[in-house]
Scaffold this motif. Structure first.
Motif, PDB file in Angstrom:
ATOM      1  N   PHE A   1       0.806  -1.212   0.000  1.00 18.14           N
ATOM      2  CA  PHE A   1       0.000   0.000   0.000  1.00 18.14           C
ATOM      3  C   PHE A   1       0.845   1.271   0.000  1.00 18.14           C
TER       4      PHE A   1
ATOM      5  N   PRO B   1       2.521   0.975  -7.774  1.00 17.45           N
ATOM      6  CA  PRO B   1       1.245   1.545  -8.231  1.00 17.45           C
ATOM      7  C   PRO B   1       0.222   1.728  -7.104  1.00 17.45           C
ATOM      8  N   LEU B   2       0.110   0.707  -6.230  1.00 13.78           N
ATOM      9  CA  LEU B   2      -0.823   0.848  -5.102  1.00 13.78           C
ATOM     10  C   LEU B   2      -0.396   1.983  -4.179  1.00 13.78           C
TER      11      LEU B   2
ATOM     12  N   ILE C   1       1.028   4.737  -5.071  1.00 10.33           N
ATOM     13  CA  ILE C   1       0.608   5.989  -5.706  1.00 10.33           C
ATOM     14  C   ILE C   1      -0.877   6.234  -5.464  1.00 10.33           C
ATOM     15  N   VAL C   2      -1.682   5.176  -5.642  1.00  8.00           N
ATOM     16  CA  VAL C   2      -3.130   5.313  -5.438  1.00  8.00           C
ATOM     17  C   VAL C   2      -3.432   5.728  -4.006  1.00  8.00           C
ATOM     18  N   PHE C   3      -2.826   5.032  -3.046  1.00 15.37           N
ATOM     19  CA  PHE C   3      -3.107   5.345  -1.650  1.00 15.37           C
ATOM     20  C   PHE C   3      -2.488   6.678  -1.240  1.00 15.37           C
TER      21      PHE C   3
ATOM     22  N   ILE D   1      -2.356   9.334  -3.225  1.00 13.22           N
ATOM     23  CA  ILE D   1      -3.322  10.324  -3.717  1.00 13.22           C
ATOM     24  C   ILE D   1      -4.548  10.365  -2.816  1.00 13.22           C
ATOM     25  N   ILE D   2      -5.019   9.185  -2.399  1.00 14.37           N
ATOM     26  CA  ILE D   2      -6.163   9.139  -1.483  1.00 14.37           C
ATOM     27  C   ILE D   2      -5.830   9.858  -0.179  1.00 14.37           C
TER      28      ILE D   2
ATOM     29  N   LEU E   1       4.498  10.298  -1.557  1.00 12.13           N
ATOM     30  CA  LEU E   1       4.059  10.192  -2.949  1.00 12.13           C
ATOM     31  C   LEU E   1       5.155  10.629  -3.910  1.00 12.13           C
TER      32      LEU E   1
END
Length: 298
Positions: free
Chosen positions: A230, A234-235, A237-239, A241-242, A292
Motif C-alpha cells: 500500500f 502503483p498501489l 501511488i493510489v493510496f 493520492i487518497i 508520494l
C-alpha cells in the motif's frame, strides 16, 4: 474535544457533547431547530444559531436588552462582548503553532539528529496530541509542545528523504502550500460544501484508510518487505493520492469550523483548537506528499 483530522475525529469545538458551555442552548433548539438545517446534529454552531437563548445567534439580541443579556450571561451583549474568537486570533495562533513546527524542523535538519531521535519525537508528539484531543479545554502548552516534537520528527524524516531523493522535501512543502491555497479557494467559492453528509463520508473514509495502513504496517513488521504494497509501487501511488485528498477534505472541515466559530462567537481560547486542527491537517498532507513524491521519483 473531537478532531476533524485523520488522526482524531472532532466535529466542531465540542466539549462533552455541548459547545463551549452552550450545551443548553443547543438543546433549546429542539427538533424544530433542525428543520432546514443541513448541519443539525453535527454542527454545534448551527444548532446554537437557532436557539432563542443564545446571545450570539443572529437576531437573538433584537428581543433582549443589553441589561437582560448582562444579567443572563454576566457579560456585555454581542458586539461589545470581549473574549470571543476572531479570525485574527486564529491566524495568530496558527502562525505560532506552524512557526514552532518549522523552527523545530529546521533545528533537527541542521543538527542532523539521528533517526531514532526523530521517531522518539514523533511518539511524544502523538501522545501530546491525543492528550489534547481528549481534554475539555484547549491547552496552549500541549499544542505548542505537540508542534515542537512534531517539528523535530519532520526535520529528521525530511532529511532522510532528501538524502535519497534530493529536493523531495521542498517539493512536498510547495505541494502542501498549493493544496492549502486550492482548498481555501474552493471552500470560499463554495465549490466544496462542508455539510453533515460530507463530514460523515470523510470521517468514514479516513477510518478505513487508517485501518488499511495499520494492517499494512503489521505485515511490514512481521513479514518484512513492503507489506501489502500500500505504500510502494502503483498501489502506493493510489493510496498516496487518497491520503492527500483526505487531508484536503479535513482541511476544508477545519475551515468550516473556523468560520462557524467566528460567526457564532466561540470563546477566544477555541482559536488554539483551530490552530491545532489546521496544523494536524497540514502535517498530514505534507507527509503524504513526501511519500508520494518519493514513489514517483523512484
Amino acid at each position: 474535544m473531537r478532531s476533524s483530522n485523520p488522526v482524531f475525529s472532532r466535529r466542531g469545538f465540542s466539549r462533552g457533547g455541548g459547545y463551549a458551555g452552550f450545551g443548553a442552548a443547543q438543546q433549546a433548539g429542539g427538533p424544530a431547530a433542525a428543520q432546514g438545517n443541513p448541519y443539525a446534529g453535527t454542527n454545534p454552531y448551527a444548532q446554537a444559531q437557532q436557539a432563542p437563548t443564545n446571545p450570539y445567534a443572529a437576531g437573538a439580541q433584537q428581543n433582549l436588552t443589553p441589561e437582560q443579556l448582562q444579567q443572563m450571561y454576566g457579560a456585555p451583549p454581542a458586539g461589545q462582548q470581549t473574549g470571543r474568537m476572531t479570525m485574527d486570533d486564529v491566524v495568530m495562533r496558527t502562525g505560532m503553532t506552524l512557526g514552532t513546527v518549522i523552527v523545530a524542523a529546521a533545528v533537527a535538519w541542521i543538527a542532523h539528529l539521528p533517526v531514532g531521535v526523530g521517531f522518539g519525537a514523533a511518539l511524544v508528539a502523538m501522545v501530546l496530541g491525543f492528550v489534547q484531543a481528549f481534554k475539555r479545554k484547549a491547552s496552549p502548552a500541549l499544542i505548542l509542545g505537540y508542534a515542537l516534537f512534531e517539528g523535530l520528527f519532520l526535520g529528521v524524516i525530511s532529511q532522510v528523504y532528501n538524502e535519497r531523493w534530493s529536493g523531495a522535501p521542498m517539493q512536498a512543502v510547495l505541494g502542501t502550500m498549493a493544496v492549502f491555497v486550492g482548498v481555501l479557494a474552493a471552500y470560499k467559492t463554495r465549490l466544496i460544501r462542508v455539510n453533515a453528509r460530507f463530514q460523515r463520508f470523510v470521517i468514514a473514509a479516513a477510518i478505513g484508510f487508517l485501518l488499511l495502513m495499520a494492517v499494512n504496517l503489521l505485515f511490514v513488521a512481521f513479514g518484512g518487505g513492503d507489506g501489502l504494497g500500500f505504500r510502494s509501487g502503483p498501489l502506493g501511488i493510489v493510496f498516496g493520492i487518497i491520503g492527500v485528498v483526505l487531508g484536503a477534505a479535513f482541511l476544508a472541515m477545519d475551515f468550516k469550523q473556523v468560520e462557524d466559530g467566528v460567526r457564532y462567537g466561540a470563546p477566544r481560547e477555541e482559536s488554539w483548537l483551530a490552530a491545532f486542527g489546521l496544523t494536524l491537517s497540514l502535517v498530514w498532507i505534507y507527509l503524504e506528499l513526501l511519500r508520494l513524491i518519493s514513489i514517483f521519483r523512484d
